[in-house]
Enzyme design. Structure first.
Site, mmCIF file in Angstrom:
data_model
loop_
_atom_site.group_PDB
_atom_site.id
_atom_site.type_symbol
_atom_site.label_atom_id
_atom_site.label_comp_id
_atom_site.label_asym_id
_atom_site.label_seq_id
_atom_site.Cartn_x
_atom_site.Cartn_y
_atom_site.Cartn_z
ATOM 1 N N ARG A 149 0.850 -1.211 0.000
ATOM 2 C CA ARG A 149 0.000 0.000 0.000
ATOM 3 C C ARG A 149 0.880 1.253 0.000
ATOM 4 O O ARG A 149 0.405 2.349 -0.283
ATOM 5 C CB ARG A 149 -0.911 0.003 1.232
ATOM 6 N N HIS A 180 -1.097 7.372 6.938
ATOM 7 C CA HIS A 180 -1.747 7.515 8.259
ATOM 8 C C HIS A 180 -0.796 8.324 9.141
ATOM 9 O O HIS A 180 0.241 7.801 9.540
ATOM 10 C CB HIS A 180 -1.988 6.156 8.884
ATOM 11 N N HIS A 192 -5.756 -2.600 12.959
ATOM 12 C CA HIS A 192 -7.140 -3.096 12.919
ATOM 13 C C HIS A 192 -7.419 -4.002 14.119
ATOM 14 O O HIS A 192 -8.567 -4.198 14.503
ATOM 15 C CB HIS A 192 -7.400 -3.866 11.612
ATOM 16 N N ASP A 266 -9.351 7.682 11.437
ATOM 17 C CA ASP A 266 -9.642 6.361 10.905
ATOM 18 C C ASP A 266 -10.831 5.839 11.717
ATOM 19 O O ASP A 266 -11.264 6.479 12.685
ATOM 20 C CB ASP A 266 -8.406 5.460 11.069
#
Length: 527
Positions: A149, A180, A192, A266
């Site tokens: 990513r 981020h 996560h 987020d």
């Protein structure tokens, strides 16, 4: 700030302002009763769509139009359209191979083209905010959540490609979001599930992590998303994530780095937050720390509780009205910049056109990287039988949509009349699968291609790769469908990096192999 924004702000109740600083998700491909209630009764001003909300372009356009119709002030409607492993808008939208693949083309113009095509196709269905690009500098191969990513392990490369991608989005009238903040490439945990730590000293953070953000702020990035990560050098207390840190969100980002756009959290339902706090508490703490928009993606009861908590805290003066006004003003300014306040909700553009597909396919082809070729195996494939080992599940992290089925490589080889056998294994192959695969490889006379998913991080994959190499040695090709670090594992003699398991990257590899085209990609990370 514009006079129009100030006038809108003055005319709003506190509840309406709170609506402008919330972003929520919902279930279903039509406006659910829950999301309608949030828009009508709580003045929700921003929505995030996931794959669960998306079927095809016609349905998405209808959905966004219906959502906009219910709202008094136009909504920002956001989606995570990074390309590669995080792609919410799939076929017939144009699909791109992702950040690291783009950087492997060694041409920043490809990042610009990616952003431009994505933006035009997004605006055609009423989407106006892309929660991309990822500008984390992936200089820790063990990072489980970023990897491909990221554009690169070099902060300057990341900044150059991200800047071009944002230029493309802006030209297509879509807002961008750098994430981020302040950078979580150097972390070995996935936010996560739990709170990661980036334990670098301040000098290194400035030199590496913060560099791409600084460049994008200078370019006028619309929004920045903080990470649910703890930075001992920046955060004021132990295990306090950046999302909740005044030192990160206000002192560093807004005061020192002069960021005047929107800071959007987020999802506050992620494990990096919920391990310690309810989303409603995390929301007000984050607002006080300097977040301008608070994201609660999944649970309706948690969304309601967050709204009610904020309403009560504003009412009793626990959150200063100036903080709420500043956040709402920033959000309204972004909406104005997007043309939403002028009624520019949908902008016509063709979706999945041949021109757009050709751009994406060209990028995929230029990204394919030959890493090791000790036995000139690539040149032998067209005239050899092939045994393909491939994952049947391609998603490894929560942020991805699961994808699987027959590999494009197998499909294309068969279409071209090539002799190919295959076996499909789990994303973490068990002992029985490894044994069965090894047995088949033992009885096979030809070249074995192993499509790997982060074998350098996943012990089960490592065991499978070692077992196959042990038998085939100079007749085994590692094809990394994700992090390119798989290409340089011990014992690997022949390897190609795709940086992407997308169909477009698989197709590029297969067609280039069969037509004996040279791979020109260059790895944008140290291998």
């Amino acid at each position: 700030m514009s006079e129009r924004v100030e006038n809108i702000l003055k005319s709003m109740s506190n509840e309406e302002k709170i609506g402008q600083i919330m972003i929520c998700g919902f279930d279903g491909t039509n406006p659910s009763g829950n999301i309608q209630k949030l828009i009508r009764d709580y003045h929700l001003g921003n929505i995030i769509l996931f794959k669960r909300n998306i079927e095809d372009p016609h349905q998405v356009k209808k959905l966004t139009s219906e959502l906009q119709r219910i709202s008094k002030i136009p909504l920002t409607i956001a989606v995570d359209q990074e390309g590669g492993i995080v792609t919410r808008l799939t076929d017939p939208f144009t699909i791109f191979p992702g950040n690291m693949a783009t950087a492997a083309t060694n041409d920043p113009n490809n990042a610009y083209l990616t952003g431009l095509v994505m933006a035009k196709e997004m605006r055609a269905v009423g989407l106006n905010w892309d929660l991309a690009p990822v500008v984390d500098v992936n200089d820790l191969p063990q990072n489980p959540g970023i990897g491909v990513r990221s554009y690169s392990d070099n902060p300057r490369t990341v900044a150059r490609y991200a800047s071009e991608f944002v230029r493309g989005l802006h030209e297509g009238h879509v807002a961008a979001c750098a994430k981020h903040f302040p950078g979580k490439g150097h972390s070995a945990k996935d936010a996560h599930f739990e709170m990661p730590v980036v334990d670098r000293d301040l000098d290194d953070l400035v030199r590496i992590e913060l560099y791409p953000f600084k460049e994008l702020i200078r370019d006028g990035i619309d929004s920045i998303m903080p990470s649910h990560v703890y930075y001992p050098a920046l955060c004021e207390s132990e295990n306090l994530p950046a999302t909740l840190s005044n030192g990160v969100m206000t002192d560093l980002l807004k005061n020192q780095m002069n960021f005047d756009g929107v800071t959007v959290t987020d999802d506050l339902e992620m494990g990096g937050i919920t391990a310690n706090l309810e989303p409603s508490e995390a929301a007000w703490r984050s607002l006080m720390a300097g977040a301008d928009m608070l994201m609660v993606c999944h649970s309706f009861d948690k969304q309601l509780r967050t709204f009610e908590t904020l309403i009560q805290m504003i009412k009793f003066g626990d959150i200063p009205i100036e903080r709420l006004n500043d956040a709402a003003r920033r959000v309204l300014t972004m909406k104005e910049n997007l043309g939403l306040l002028d009624g520019k909700i949908v902008m016509d553009s063709e979706i999945g056109s041949k021109e757009n597909s050709d751009i994406a396919y060209g990028i995929a082809k230029k990204s394919v990287t030959l890493v090791r070729n000790m036995d000139d195996l690539i040149g032998k494939i067209p005239n050899s039988k092939v045994f393909l080992i491939f994952p049947k599940d391609l998603a490894l992290t929560n942020v991805e949509e699961n994808a699987g089925g027959m590999s494009e490589i197998e499909k294309l080889f068969k279409e071209k009349g090539k002799e190919i056998e295959s076996v499909y294994v789990s994303s973490k192959p068990n002992e029985a699968e490894i044994e069965e695969t090894v047995k088949k490889v033992n009885n096979f006379n030809g070249i074995v291609i192993i499509g790997t998913l982060n074998a350098h991080l996943i012990e089960e994959w490592k065991r499978l790769v070692d077992a196959v190499i042990n038998i085939k040695n100079n007749d085994a090709l590692i094809l990394s469908l994700r992090n390119p670090y798989d290409c340089v594992m011990n014992g690997v003699r022949n390897s190609v990096a795709l940086y992407s398991y997308s169909k477009i990257s698989q197709k590029a590899f297969a067609e280039m192999v069969l037509s004996e085209e040279k791979f020109t990609g260059k790895a944008p990370v140290a291998l």
